[in-house]
Design an enzyme around this catalytic site. Structure first.
Site, PDB file in Angstrom:
ATOM      1  N   GLY A  97       2.731  -1.054   4.225  1.00 27.90           N
ATOM      2  CA  GLY A  97       2.900   0.354   3.876  1.00 27.90           C
ATOM      3  C   GLY A  97       4.365   0.688   3.656  1.00 27.90           C
ATOM      4  N   GLY A  98       4.996   1.185   4.692  1.00 23.36           N
ATOM      5  CA  GLY A  98       6.379   1.671   4.617  1.00 23.36           C
ATOM      6  C   GLY A  98       7.342   0.721   3.924  1.00 23.36           C
TER       7      GLY A  98
ATOM      8  CD  GLU B 250      -3.741  -2.150   7.191  1.00 25.23           C
ATOM      9  OE1 GLU B 250      -2.674  -2.491   6.687  1.00 25.23           O
ATOM     10  OE2 GLU B 250      -4.252  -1.038   7.004  1.00 25.23           O
TER      11      GLU B 250
ATOM     12  CG  ASN C 260      -1.672   1.273   1.425  1.00 24.52           C
ATOM     13  OD1 ASN C 260      -1.789   2.067   0.488  1.00 24.52           O
ATOM     14  ND2 ASN C 260      -2.221   1.482   2.623  1.00 24.52           N
ATOM     15  CD1 TRP C 261       3.856   1.170  -2.728  1.00 24.55           C
ATOM     16  CD2 TRP C 261       3.833   2.300  -4.669  1.00 24.55           C
ATOM     17  NE1 TRP C 261       4.737   0.552  -3.579  1.00 24.55           N
ATOM     18  CE2 TRP C 261       4.741   1.224  -4.780  1.00 24.55           C
ATOM     19  CE3 TRP C 261       3.656   3.147  -5.761  1.00 24.55           C
ATOM     20  CZ2 TRP C 261       5.471   0.988  -5.952  1.00 24.55           C
ATOM     21  CZ3 TRP C 261       4.372   2.906  -6.925  1.00 24.55           C
ATOM     22  CH2 TRP C 261       5.275   1.835  -7.010  1.00 24.55           C
ATOM     23  CE  LYS C 262      -0.003   3.449   4.642  1.00 27.83           C
ATOM     24  NZ  LYS C 262       0.022   3.599   6.081  1.00 27.83           N
TER      25      LYS C 262
ATOM     26  N   GLY D 133       2.213   2.515  10.598  1.00 29.53           N
ATOM     27  CA  GLY D 133       3.201   3.575  10.423  1.00 29.53           C
ATOM     28  C   GLY D 133       3.884   4.013  11.711  1.00 29.53           C
TER      29      GLY D 133
END
Ligand code: PGA
Length: 257
Positions: free
Chosen positions: A238-239, A171, A13-15, A177
């Protein structure tokens, strides 16, 4: 993981990160390190404006492209929004729905999440439905009730044959994050509870076929342990999904024979 009954899916998930040019560069880097034979499905969810570049760049790599959101109406006067059909037409396979950042910053509710799930399924997309509790809710001891409510609301009116096309991502908001990961036992407990909730709604055969991911500071150093939980069938990352080598290390953790 349990590959006998369901897919293992590692999804990035690149956001709101990376330009179209950076998307192309990432794909080249990923191509160099990603194993050719994969037991798990690999998905990269990118900002809407990068979808076209991503579909082109990830072609021939057996990496599916996902979107990070959609709007539930089919078309019309909704300035700035993107429909499920528009995503499908570009070659999108998955779409994240109800991410906690969208619930927190963009007013998404269990009701809008449910509408988006229906819109995604109708267009032939696989929704990745995010559920999770905040730290306050965990400390209040209402995690399980809350998760069951979010799952039931998201799937309201969805038939059994369509539920098989859904992915649920657990999540915990406090782990996103923050560098704080849920322990494997905490992640496993809630993922098992999500499957129990689906079983109560749809029966055992449907429940065992649904992929349930964990997300929240998943990284190469904790992926093996999290994925060893019987009801953790992958990750929403994510990260660590922004770097080709870290993302590949997580794919490799899911790729064990
Ligand atoms: P994180 O994000 O891996 O950076 O914690 C996960 C997510 O928000 O999907």
């Amino acid at each position: 993981m349990n590959r006998r009954y369901r897919k293992t899916i590692i999804a990035g998930n690149w956001k709101m990160n990376k330009t179209a040019t950076e998307t192309k560069k990432f794909a080249e880097q990923l191509k160099a390190v990603l194993p050719k034979a994969k037991w798990c499905d690999v998905v990269v969810c990118v900002p809407a404006v990068n979808i076209q570049a991503a579909v082109k760049a990830f072609r021939d790599m057996r990496v599916s492209v996902g979107a990070e959101n959609l709007f539930y109406e089919k078309s019309g006067a909704y300035t700035g929004e993107v429909s499920a059909d528009m995503l499908k037409d570009l070659g999108v396979k998955y779409v994240i729905i109800g991410h906690s950042e969208r619930r927190q910053y963009f007013g998404e509710t269990d009701v809008s999440v449910n509408k988006k799930v229906h819109a995604a399924l109708e267009a032939g997309l696989h929704p990745i439905i995010c559920v999770g509790e905040t730290l306050e809710q965990r400390e209040m001891g209402i995690t399980m009730e809350l998760i069951a409510l979010q799952v039931k609301a998201a799937l309201c009116g969805v038939g059994a044959e369509k539920v098989r096309k859904c992915v649920i991502a657990y999540e915990p908001v406090w782990a996103i994050g923050t560098g704080k990961t849920a322990t494997a036992a905490q992640a496993g407990e809630v993922c098992t509870w999500i499957r129990t909730t689906i079983r109560r709604l749809y029966g055992a055969r449907v429940a065992r076929s649904v992929t349930i991911q964990y997300g929240g500071s998943m990284k190469p150093s904790n992926a093996v342990e999290l994925l060893a939980q019987p009801d953790v069938d992958g990750g929403l990352i994510g990260g660590a999904a922004l770097k080709a080598d870290e993302f590949t290390a997580i794919v490799n953790a899911a790729n064990q024979d």
